[in-house]
Motif scaffolding. Sequence first.
Motif, PDB file in Angstrom:
ATOM      1  N   UNK A   1       0.819  -1.216   0.000  1.00 18.93           N
ATOM      2  CA  UNK A   1       0.000   0.000   0.000  1.00 18.93           C
ATOM      3  C   UNK A   1       0.853   1.267   0.000  1.00 18.93           C
ATOM      4  N   UNK A   2       1.897   1.282  -0.819  1.00 15.61           N
ATOM      5  CA  UNK A   2       2.790   2.443  -0.967  1.00 15.61           C
ATOM      6  C   UNK A   2       3.506   2.838   0.320  1.00 15.61           C
ATOM      7  N   UNK A   3       3.673   1.900   1.229  1.00 17.45           N
ATOM      8  CA  UNK A   3       4.432   2.122   2.454  1.00 17.45           C
ATOM      9  C   UNK A   3       5.574   1.110   2.490  1.00 17.45           C
ATOM     10  N   UNK A   4       6.791   1.614   2.711  1.00 15.93           N
ATOM     11  CA  UNK A   4       7.941   0.727   2.896  1.00 15.93           C
ATOM     12  C   UNK A   4       7.913   0.171   4.312  1.00 15.93           C
ATOM     13  N   UNK A   5       8.141  -1.111   4.434  1.00 21.21           N
ATOM     14  CA  UNK A   5       8.216  -1.762   5.737  1.00 21.21           C
ATOM     15  C   UNK A   5       9.631  -2.310   5.899  1.00 21.21           C
ATOM     16  N   UNK A   6      10.333  -1.770   6.882  1.00 18.88           N
ATOM     17  CA  UNK A   6      11.656  -2.270   7.229  1.00 18.88           C
ATOM     18  C   UNK A   6      11.437  -3.283   8.337  1.00 18.88           C
ATOM     19  N   UNK A   7      11.735  -4.546   8.027  1.00 21.41           N
ATOM     20  CA  UNK A   7      11.325  -5.646   8.896  1.00 21.41           C
ATOM     21  C   UNK A   7      12.524  -6.269   9.591  1.00 21.41           C
ATOM     22  N   UNK A   8      12.466  -6.275  10.906  1.00 24.42           N
ATOM     23  CA  UNK A   8      13.457  -6.930  11.752  1.00 24.42           C
ATOM     24  C   UNK A   8      12.925  -8.329  12.060  1.00 24.42           C
ATOM     25  N   UNK A   9      13.700  -9.347  11.733  1.00 26.55           N
ATOM     26  CA  UNK A   9      13.295 -10.728  11.987  1.00 26.55           C
ATOM     27  C   UNK A   9      14.024 -11.222  13.230  1.00 26.55           C
ATOM     28  N   UNK A  10      13.245 -11.703  14.194  1.00 31.28           N
ATOM     29  CA  UNK A  10      13.814 -12.273  15.413  1.00 31.28           C
ATOM     30  C   UNK A  10      13.260 -13.674  15.589  1.00 31.28           C
ATOM     31  N   UNK A  11      14.148 -14.620  15.826  1.00 32.93           N
ATOM     32  CA  UNK A  11      13.705 -15.991  16.049  1.00 32.93           C
ATOM     33  C   UNK A  11      14.286 -16.504  17.359  1.00 32.93           C
ATOM     34  N   UNK A  12      13.517 -17.341  18.002  1.00 31.07           N
ATOM     35  CA  UNK A  12      13.940 -17.939  19.267  1.00 31.07           C
ATOM     36  C   UNK A  12      12.994 -19.090  19.579  1.00 31.07           C
ATOM     37  N   UNK A  13      13.254 -19.726  20.696  1.00 31.88           N
ATOM     38  CA  UNK A  13      12.406 -20.841  21.124  1.00 31.88           C
ATOM     39  C   UNK A  13      11.029 -20.351  21.555  1.00 31.88           C
ATOM     40  N   UNK A  14      10.977 -19.140  22.107  1.00 27.61           N
ATOM     41  CA  UNK A  14       9.691 -18.624  22.575  1.00 27.61           C
ATOM     42  C   UNK A  14       9.508 -17.191  22.091  1.00 27.61           C
ATOM     43  N   UNK A  15       8.257 -16.763  22.045  1.00 25.59           N
ATOM     44  CA  UNK A  15       7.915 -15.401  21.642  1.00 25.59           C
ATOM     45  C   UNK A  15       8.622 -14.387  22.543  1.00 25.59           C
ATOM     46  N   UNK A  16       8.537 -14.586  23.855  1.00 22.07           N
ATOM     47  CA  UNK A  16       9.121 -13.651  24.815  1.00 22.07           C
ATOM     48  C   UNK A  16      10.624 -13.514  24.620  1.00 22.07           C
ATOM     49  N   UNK A  17      11.265 -14.630  24.397  1.00 18.93           N
ATOM     50  CA  UNK A  17      12.714 -14.617  24.201  1.00 18.93           C
ATOM     51  C   UNK A  17      13.079 -13.806  22.949  1.00 18.93           C
ATOM     52  N   UNK A  18      12.331 -13.997  21.882  1.00 19.33           N
ATOM     53  CA  UNK A  18      12.619 -13.290  20.626  1.00 19.33           C
ATOM     54  C   UNK A  18      12.302 -11.806  20.733  1.00 19.33           C
ATOM     55  N   UNK A  19      11.130 -11.484  21.268  1.00 17.53           N
ATOM     56  CA  UNK A  19      10.713 -10.079  21.313  1.00 17.53           C
ATOM     57  C   UNK A  19      11.606  -9.267  22.257  1.00 17.53           C
TER      58      UNK A  19
END
Length: 110
Positions: free
Chosen positions: A44-62
Amino acid sequence: MHTRAKGNIAEERGCAYLRNHGYRVIDRNVYNRFGEIDIIAMRDNVLHFVEVKSAMSYEQAVNNITASKLQKLNRTIQTYLQQKRLNLDYCIDALIVTDSGIEHIENITL
């Protein structure tokens, strides 16, 4: 498996997720003197700069998305926009990739 290999798998999953949700992936693993942008996508004409975080759990990644990480990412984005001579609306998103799925957090700030 090495950390970089895990990161590549998470980024591949992230790109597939974004494409399936109407984003066009423009670039990946963009480096400059300030840091790296994992994924750059457009919707939708918006650039999204995306940071990818992976871990065993959501809390750990975020919890790996820190204020200093966002400051560094902001400097990286500004340099990218200047180099490409872009004047577009943009936001910073995060994709939290775990074994149980992907959580997309749009327009993150601290």
